[in-house]
Design a protein around this motif. Structure first.
Motif, PDB file in Angstrom:
ATOM      1  N   ASP A  67      -4.966  -0.444  -5.509  1.00 24.51           N
ATOM      2  CA  ASP A  67      -5.859   0.676  -5.208  1.00 24.51           C
ATOM      3  C   ASP A  67      -6.730   0.451  -3.976  1.00 24.51           C
ATOM      4  OD1 ASP A  67      -4.944   2.095  -7.429  1.00 24.51           O
ATOM      5  OD2 ASP A  67      -6.374   1.081  -8.754  1.00 24.51           O
ATOM      6  N   LYS A  94       0.835  -1.200   0.000  1.00 26.12           N
ATOM      7  CA  LYS A  94       0.000   0.000   0.000  1.00 26.12           C
ATOM      8  C   LYS A  94       0.869   1.248   0.000  1.00 26.12           C
ATOM      9  CE  LYS A  94      -3.907   2.224   0.295  1.00 26.12           C
ATOM     10  NZ  LYS A  94      -4.842   2.260  -0.850  1.00 26.12           N
ATOM     11  N   ARG A  95       1.959   1.218   0.777  1.00 30.39           N
ATOM     12  CA  ARG A  95       2.844   2.381   0.817  1.00 30.39           C
ATOM     13  C   ARG A  95       3.518   2.628  -0.528  1.00 30.39           C
ATOM     14  NH1 ARG A  95       3.962   0.353   5.957  1.00 30.39           N
ATOM     15  NH2 ARG A  95       5.830  -0.708   5.213  1.00 30.39           N
ATOM     16  N   ASN A  96       3.720   1.555  -1.288  1.00 30.40           N
ATOM     17  CA  ASN A  96       4.332   1.681  -2.608  1.00 30.40           C
ATOM     18  C   ASN A  96       3.300   1.861  -3.723  1.00 30.40           C
ATOM     19  OD1 ASN A  96       7.024   1.436  -1.775  1.00 30.40           O
ATOM     20  ND2 ASN A  96       6.853  -0.794  -1.691  1.00 30.40           N
ATOM     21  N   SER A  97       2.019   2.044  -3.323  1.00 28.97           N
ATOM     22  CA  SER A  97       0.921   2.263  -4.285  1.00 28.97           C
ATOM     23  C   SER A  97       0.836   1.137  -5.312  1.00 28.97           C
ATOM     24  CB  SER A  97       1.099   3.613  -4.996  1.00 28.97           C
ATOM     25  OG  SER A  97       1.130   4.672  -4.067  1.00 28.97           O
ATOM     26  N   GLU A  98       0.963  -0.111  -4.832  1.00 27.56           N
ATOM     27  CA  GLU A  98       0.937  -1.263  -5.736  1.00 27.56           C
ATOM     28  C   GLU A  98      -0.472  -1.773  -6.001  1.00 27.56           C
ATOM     29  OE1 GLU A  98       4.170  -4.221  -5.241  1.00 27.56           O
ATOM     30  OE2 GLU A  98       4.822  -2.962  -3.571  1.00 27.56           O
TER      31      GLU A  98
END
Length: 269
Positions: free
Chosen positions: A53, A47-51
């Motif tokens: 949505d 989630k922190r790496n926006s992998e």
């Protein structure tokens, strides 16, 4: 025409599944119909790496219409690994496939040589890259479908050929140990119909690798000259091998290792 293998009704565990290759495996198998147990020491890493949505990895899998059990655990601790595996079997049913992906070259590169790796780094790399998979395998085998169960252990191309400067020695050695362990699993478990195989990724660009590339000298443009396909791998390049070894497509394959490297190692520089 061969139909795509399905995982409908199958229960799959993927370790190190919060991001990177592990996340790719978990989502791919869920799209093929699997109910998924996802393990990670930090479930929020992707989630922190926006992998993805969704709000969490679990939500991303639920959005595909599949059941999911998410466990945050240190799998290098035998008790935590045992508890995590048992939770999946209890909530989702007998385990059909386990993908031991957790691990990585997580210690500083400048002290990763065979001659200068300190004790703390050696212990950590062996625990994360070897013992975590051993503990998960030992916990999962009694709870697996027989016949038909599949173990897929993720190692590294470094188990076959070292870094050109000799870095990542203990990491590669720990993964080589996992390769040998997998072959012994294949011999022991073959009679009950459980297969065990490995996948050795080459230079695969994940968000974590990309973030550390400059500091570690990994994934630099000049490295593509040593890859016949002339590009770095992507997570999507890895998922097919996991699907193959985790499904009945490979029903008569055990004790083997598939290198997913773009041909890395075939060119002599």
């Amino acid at each position: 025409m061969m139909t795509q293998p399905r995982f409908d009704g199958k229960v799959v565990i993927v370790t190190g599944a919060a991001g990177g290759m592990g996340l790719g495996y978990a989502l791919h198998l869920a799209k093929l119909g699997a109910d998924v147990g996802i393990f990670d020491k930090d479930l929020d890493a992707g989630k922190r790496n926006s992998e993805y949505d969704a709000d969490s990895v679990a939500d991303a899998i639920k959005a595909l219409g599949r059941r999911v059990v998410a466990v945050q655990a240190d799998l290098s601790n035998r008790a935590e690994a045992q508890s995590a595996v048992e939770k999946v079997a209890r909530e989702l049913g007998p385990i059909d496939t386990i993908v031991n992906n957790a691990g990585g070259a997580i210690t500083p590169a400048d002290r990763s040589y065979a001659t200068n790796s300190p004790d703390d780094d050696i212990e950590l790399l062996i625990k994360v890259n070897f013992l975590s998979a051993v503990y998960c395998c030992q916990a999962a085998v009694p709870l697996m479908t027989t016949p038909g169960g599949a173990i897929v252990n993720i190692i590294t191309f470094g188990a076959f050929a070292g870094d050109s400067h000799g870095k990542y020695a203990v990491y590669s050695a720990a993964k080589a140990a996992l390769l040998t362990y997998t072959r012994h699993l294949a011999v022991e478990l073959g009679p009950v119909g459980i297969r065990a195989n490995c996948i050795a990724p080459g230079l695969i660009h994940t968000p974590r690798v990309a973030a550390a590339a400059a500091a570690r000298g990994m994934g630099t443009n000049d490295q593509t000259s040593g890859i016949p396909l002339r590009r770095f791998g992507k997570v999507d390049d890895m998922v097919g091998a996991v699907e193959f070894l985790g499904s009945d497509m490979s029903a008569y394959i055990t004790g083997e290792c598939i290198r997913v490297t773009g041909g890395l190692g075939l060119i002599s520089l």
